[in-house]
Structures are given as structure tokens and as C-alpha cells.
Design a protein around this motif. Sequence first.
Motif, mmCIF file in Angstrom:
data_model
loop_
_atom_site.group_PDB
_atom_site.id
_atom_site.type_symbol
_atom_site.label_atom_id
_atom_site.label_comp_id
_atom_site.label_asym_id
_atom_site.label_seq_id
_atom_site.Cartn_x
_atom_site.Cartn_y
_atom_site.Cartn_z
ATOM 1 N N ASN A 156 -5.828 -4.887 0.430
ATOM 2 C CA ASN A 156 -5.939 -3.429 0.351
ATOM 3 C C ASN A 156 -4.812 -2.716 1.080
ATOM 4 O O ASN A 156 -4.434 -1.590 0.707
ATOM 5 N N SER A 157 -4.278 -3.348 2.118
ATOM 6 C CA SER A 157 -3.169 -2.717 2.831
ATOM 7 C C SER A 157 -1.970 -2.528 1.909
ATOM 8 O O SER A 157 -1.180 -1.592 2.077
ATOM 9 N N ARG A 158 -1.850 -3.389 0.918
ATOM 10 C CA ARG A 158 -0.768 -3.257 -0.077
ATOM 11 C C ARG A 158 -1.176 -2.330 -1.214
ATOM 12 O O ARG A 158 -0.397 -1.491 -1.658
ATOM 13 N N GLU B 85 -9.259 -7.066 2.793
ATOM 14 C CA GLU B 85 -8.686 -6.093 3.719
ATOM 15 C C GLU B 85 -7.162 -6.204 3.749
ATOM 16 O O GLU B 85 -6.448 -5.199 3.758
ATOM 17 N N GLN B 86 -6.678 -7.422 3.754
ATOM 18 C CA GLN B 86 -5.233 -7.638 3.746
ATOM 19 C C GLN B 86 -4.620 -7.170 2.432
ATOM 20 O O GLN B 86 -3.548 -6.546 2.416
ATOM 21 N N GLU C 39 -3.310 0.120 -1.240
ATOM 22 C CA GLU C 39 -3.377 1.526 -0.843
ATOM 23 C C GLU C 39 -1.995 2.179 -0.829
ATOM 24 O O GLU C 39 -1.864 3.376 -1.105
#
Length: 344
Positions: free
Chosen positions: A201-203, A198-199, A205
Motif C-alpha cells: 500500500n505504501s507504493r 501494508e508494504q 497510495e
Amino acid sequence: MPLIKIQPDEEVFEIGRNQTVLQASLDAGIAHTHACGGRARCSTCRILITEGLEYCAPRNPLEETLAQKLGFPQDIRLACQTKVAADIAMRRLVLDIEDEHLASDQVKFGKIGEEKFFAILFSDIRGFTKLSETMLPYDVIYILNRYFQAMGEVVDLHDGMINNFMGDGFMALFGINDPDRAAENSVRAALGMIEALEQLNSRIELLFANPLKVGIGIHYGTVILGAVGTRQQKNITAIGDAVNFASRIESANKEFGTTILVSTDIYQLVRNQVTISSTPKEAKIRGKTGTYCLYEIVDILPDLSVNNHNSNSVNLSDHNYINLNKKPNNQFYKIWQLLQTKIF
């Protein structure tokens, strides 16, 4: 004097009272390999006692040390250290230069073909092949390296070892340093991987718009563990039915639309610590007959062995679970020393 029958040479020769099997073999003109000069340091003189094991003297400290390191059964002996009191039959196990290299490697890497219990975790990025077709080659490698680094740190944190990368997936083993918590550590790692993703993916995306999704499968069972490869490069790897089963469980996530599935063997070991999403899922596993119960793990209770070594109870009102819908409280993770598996 006692007689020794040796294979595959098909020779019979005498052995003196104070002679070792190696000395007698060499005196008889047998090309018996002994790379270290008969000092119990290389194991290339190893023999299989096929008859008369009871007439062989017990292992001396030098032989016992090497036998323990290499996991030799009782009927595998070092000819350079073994003396006999009566007739025996034996077979040389190192016959040519290639055998000699393999035997030397075994001394370097330790036990080969050892069977052990592990928790086996497989993880795979969903739809990555299709996603990669829309990306530049550099971007594909960039994402994979960031992903593997993030996942590897979580695996290491929970006493695991990634020992095989397969395209956009990998296999990790748990139980090398702490066998009693292998199942628990594998589940904690799986849930921690989802948080780390999740962490990440924040980058991702921001750069590529599409987040990564994974499937994780875990099973507990026996595997054959050893160093496999060429003389120039060997890696610790695991093979066996348990490994194949864990891989099939990971693939079953596609059928059920789940993220983390575990076998009954894993669930029975952690059932008092975890919460599953629903009733067990009945799955047909490719390569096996019948159906198997798989469990979707969604959370796990805190690791109290880290937070409070003196507490024997869990305060459910704390709600400090590791789960797929809430970020975990990292104070409950135990930081394990990174397992260094170096192949020289």
C-alpha cells in the motif's frame, strides 16, 4: 474353470487358471480397453469387483504401486494383473475414448477425488470493483498482479498453495506438506499477508491514492481434492462444504468490520498461540442453519520451531508477536520450500 460375469456387456465367460482377467476378457471378444498393453502402467483396464472379491488373488507389486498412487479401494482392480480362483462378477470402468483419456490423466496427476483435511483460506479485496471503475484497465491489472504476487509469496512461505483465483480474491490450501501445522500456518500466513499489504500500500497510495483493504476467512475441514479441467489444461482444486464455509467466513468480515476471521475448528487448534480481539462473534452463515462462533485473530506468538528448536517455552517479554498493529520480527518465519504443483 471359474466363470466371470461382466457388465455392462452382460456376458459370461470362462477364465483359465493362469490367465489374467484381461486375457480372458479379450479371448471372449470383449472390447476391454488396455492402452498400455497390459503392463500396469495406464489403469485403463480397471474393473470394479461386484461379487467374489475374496476369490481374487492379492495385488502383485505392479498393481499395488499403481493402486497406491491412484488411491484405489480394494474392490477396484487392474484386469491385466488380476487372477481369480472361483466365479466373480465385475464391471468395466473404462468404456470409451473419453473414459480412456480420463484414466490416463489420473495416472499423470495422481489421486482424483481424494478427501483430505486442509486449512482453507479465502481472501478478497474490499471494494475493489468500485475502485476499478475509476481506473484505467492497465492499472487494474497492474495492481492485481502486484497484489497476487505479494500475497502468493507469503502463502508459499507458510507452506500453502494458492489454487484458485477469483477476480480480486483467491483461495489457498494449507496442510499439503505439513498437515500437523496446517491451521497454524494458515493463521501465520493471514497475518503475514496483512503486513505484506501494508508494504504494498505504501507504493499503491503514491500512484492511486487509495490503499487496498482485504478480508480473510479461514476454516479447517475435509475437502475433495483433485485435478479438474479439460484434457488440455487441468488444475488442482478443492471442493466441498468446508470450502464453502471458509468463503462465507471471509464474507462475514464485511458484517463485523474485521480483517481476519477464523472458524471454531481453526481457533481450537491455535488457541494457545493466538490472541483474539474480543469475545467470539455470533454469525449467521448463508446456506447454513443456526449461528456460528467466529474469532477475530490479531496476533500470534513467534514460531519457536525456527528460532530455537531446543526451547519449549515462550518468553512473553520479547513481544515479538505477529499482529495487526505491529510489524512482525521476520526472524520467526520459517522459510518453506516452494511447493511446485505443475500440471503437464
